[in-house]
Design an enzyme around this catalytic site. Structure first.
Site, PDB file in Angstrom:
ATOM      1  N   LYS A 280      -6.142  -3.117  -3.485  1.00  0.00           N
ATOM      2  CA  LYS A 280      -5.289  -1.928  -3.517  1.00  0.00           C
ATOM      3  C   LYS A 280      -4.766  -1.710  -4.934  1.00  0.00           C
ATOM      4  O   LYS A 280      -4.352  -2.659  -5.612  1.00  0.00           O
ATOM      5  CB  LYS A 280      -4.139  -2.111  -2.536  1.00  0.00           C
TER       6      LYS A 280
ATOM      7  N   SER B 243       0.522   2.539   3.449  1.00  0.00           N
ATOM      8  CA  SER B 243       0.068   2.984   2.140  1.00  0.00           C
ATOM      9  C   SER B 243      -1.219   2.313   1.674  1.00  0.00           C
ATOM     10  O   SER B 243      -1.765   2.671   0.628  1.00  0.00           O
ATOM     11  CB  SER B 243       1.166   2.727   1.102  1.00  0.00           C
TER      12      SER B 243
ATOM     13  N   SER C  50       2.579  -1.039   5.752  1.00  0.00           N
ATOM     14  CA  SER C  50       1.514  -0.464   4.937  1.00  0.00           C
ATOM     15  C   SER C  50       0.149  -1.113   5.044  1.00  0.00           C
ATOM     16  O   SER C  50      -0.830  -0.544   4.562  1.00  0.00           O
ATOM     17  CB  SER C  50       1.938  -0.446   3.461  1.00  0.00           C
TER      18      SER C  50
END
Length: 471
Positions: free
Chosen positions: A80, A157, A181
């Site tokens: 990420k 996220s 997330s």
């Protein structure tokens, strides 16, 4: 012939060991899958094809000599774009981060451990700006779509990581979770994710969201997550709050010889005591998953943890952290922020130190309440999300009446406040063909117990869902 992009990390490693195929072939398969699918979903902000193939060739030579570098040597992984990875910028979905700024020569702890164990890095995955919300779209990198229907959100996220794993663009990915997330996009995108106990995976630099933020694995199944946890929980002096690896290791905890879930006391809370409105298809799928645990020998009963919604305390802590992120920015940069992020930062800047400490007090009380609850129950099972994926590009479902993303994520953020381990396991598809997730929560430090229960769900067939059509 099976496409190597569809194999788990465990299956890839077995193939490398037997000589059935090589890390180069696996890397090429993953890169080909990115080439064929990423235009539709936008899971990656950067793909490092040349570097990945070079690393895969080095791994193939190590396997040829019978000297793999570590537990995931040659396995394609993604990271990420919140976590540092040397060799390229970490842009965090924001135009306010300058790609030409720092030298970008440092790995985050989890990334460093993967590198030491021979992982092949494919690239960086999408995130909303600074990871602030439960869907994945940003001013800098646009909207990430769901692998099952790109018109829908992948969640967030860590939406890019979830979409990448679901589509076969590497079986392992690193995500972060400050309010759900990794679990939100895992539920929406049909993959597995674990938010470990806070500190179990070292984190550096420290998150502006403080001790709400965790690093966690996003994978095809619980077995791969256990493998990844055995790598990324390695110690790192840069995080003074680290816990270290679990005694005995994570993969060992999955063995059926240890009894699976037989005899475990499992509380099944379908709606937090009626407080949460859950879509009927989601409710039915999660109930079936709870029954599977009972069939595997767990003592399952319907029980509610009984706490009031801690959303206001979470907002104080989360929005204050967001305000801290943007505090150094000038007026011109602030105008470039995601409008929703700008709003919560303005709200966060208005909180006082006493507001913050009152939220900490509520957090402590919630942690004590859950500690008392887990004295009676080993695990708590809930829906991960009360809904399935909605339209991409918006923070809340249209017509929902919610103001912020926390309105539709009531099952996830409480366990960031309490720092408990929590996993999302796929448990079905709705009539529209969209994934549903079941959440398994354990007491603090009971990460291996959560993984055991998740593994039992995979073994029972509860997690068997059709892959996205794009793969």
């Amino acid at each position: 012939m099976t496409d190597l992009a569809d194999l788990t990390a465990t299956e890839l490693l077995a193939g490398y060991a037997s000589g059935a195929f090589s890390p180069v072939e696996a890397a090429r398969a993953a890169l080909d899958r990115i080439e064929r699918t990423d235009r539709a979903v936008n899971a990656f902000v950067r793909v490092d094809a040349e570097e990945a193939l070079a690393a895969a060739a080095e791994s193939a030579e190590r396997w040829r000599r019978g000297e793999p570098a570590g537990l995931v040597d040659g396995v394609p992984v993604s990271v990420k774009d919140i976590l540092l990875q040397r060799g390229g910028p970490t842009l965090r979905g924001s135009w306010t981060v300058r790609a030409e700024g720092p030298p970008w020569d440092e790995d985050a702890p989890a990334v460093a451990r993967l590198r030491e164990h021979g992982a092949v890095f494919l690239g960086k995955t999408t995130t909303p700006e600074f990871g602030w919300k439960g869907v994945t779209d940003s001013p800098r990198h646009g909207v990430t779509g769901n692998p099952y229907d790109p018109r829908r959100t992948a969640g967030g996220s860590s939406g890019g990581s979830a979409a990448a794993v679901a589509l076969g663009a590497g079986p392992l990915s690193l995500g972060t979770d400050g309010g759900g997330s990794v679990r939100i996009p895992a539920s929406f995108s049909g993959v597995f994710a674990l938010k470990p106990t806070y500190g179990r995976v070292p984190l550096y630099p420290a998150s502006p969201f403080g001790t709400l933020a965790h690093v966690g694995p996003m994978t095809r199944d619980a077995r791969d997550a256990a493998l990844l946890m055995d790598v990324i929980t390695g110690p790192d002096w840069r995080d003074w709050s680290q816990l270290g690896a679990a005694p005995g290791g994570f993969r060992a905890a999955l063995g059926e010889a240890e009894g699976g879930v037989a005899g475990l006391r499992v509380a099944y809370s379908p709606s937090f005591g009626g407080r949460v409105a859950v879509d009927p298809e989601v409710a039915a799928a999660v109930e079936r998953a709870a029954h599977r645990l009972a069939e595997a020998g767990a003592r399952v009963e319907e029980a509610d943890p009984g706490f009031a919604d801690p959303v206001e305390a979470f907002h104080v802590l989360w929005f204050s952290g967001a305000a801290r992120v943007v505090q150094p920015l000038g007026p011109e940069d602030r105008e470039r922020l995601d409008p929703g992020l700008r709003e919560v930062c303005e709200q966060g800047a208005r909180y006082s130190a006493l507001d913050y400490l009152a939220a900490v007090d509520e957090r402590m009380a919630l942690g004590q309440a859950m500690g008392r609850f887990h004295a009676a129950y080993d695990l708590l099972v809930t829906p991960t999300m009360p809904i399935t994926a909605f339209e991409a590009g918006v923070e809340v479902p249209k017509g929902s009446g919610h103001r912020r993303w926390t309105g539709w994520t009531p099952f996830t953020y409480p366990f960031n406040l309490t720092q408990q381990p929590a996993a999302s396991v796929p448990c079905g598809l709705d009539r529209a063909g969209l994934p549903i997730g079941v959440q398994v929560v354990g007491a603090r430090h009971a990460d291996t117990l959560v993984l055991r229960a998740a593994h039992a769900l995979y073994a029972s067939g509860a997690a068997d869902i059709s892959p996205p059509g794009g793969s």
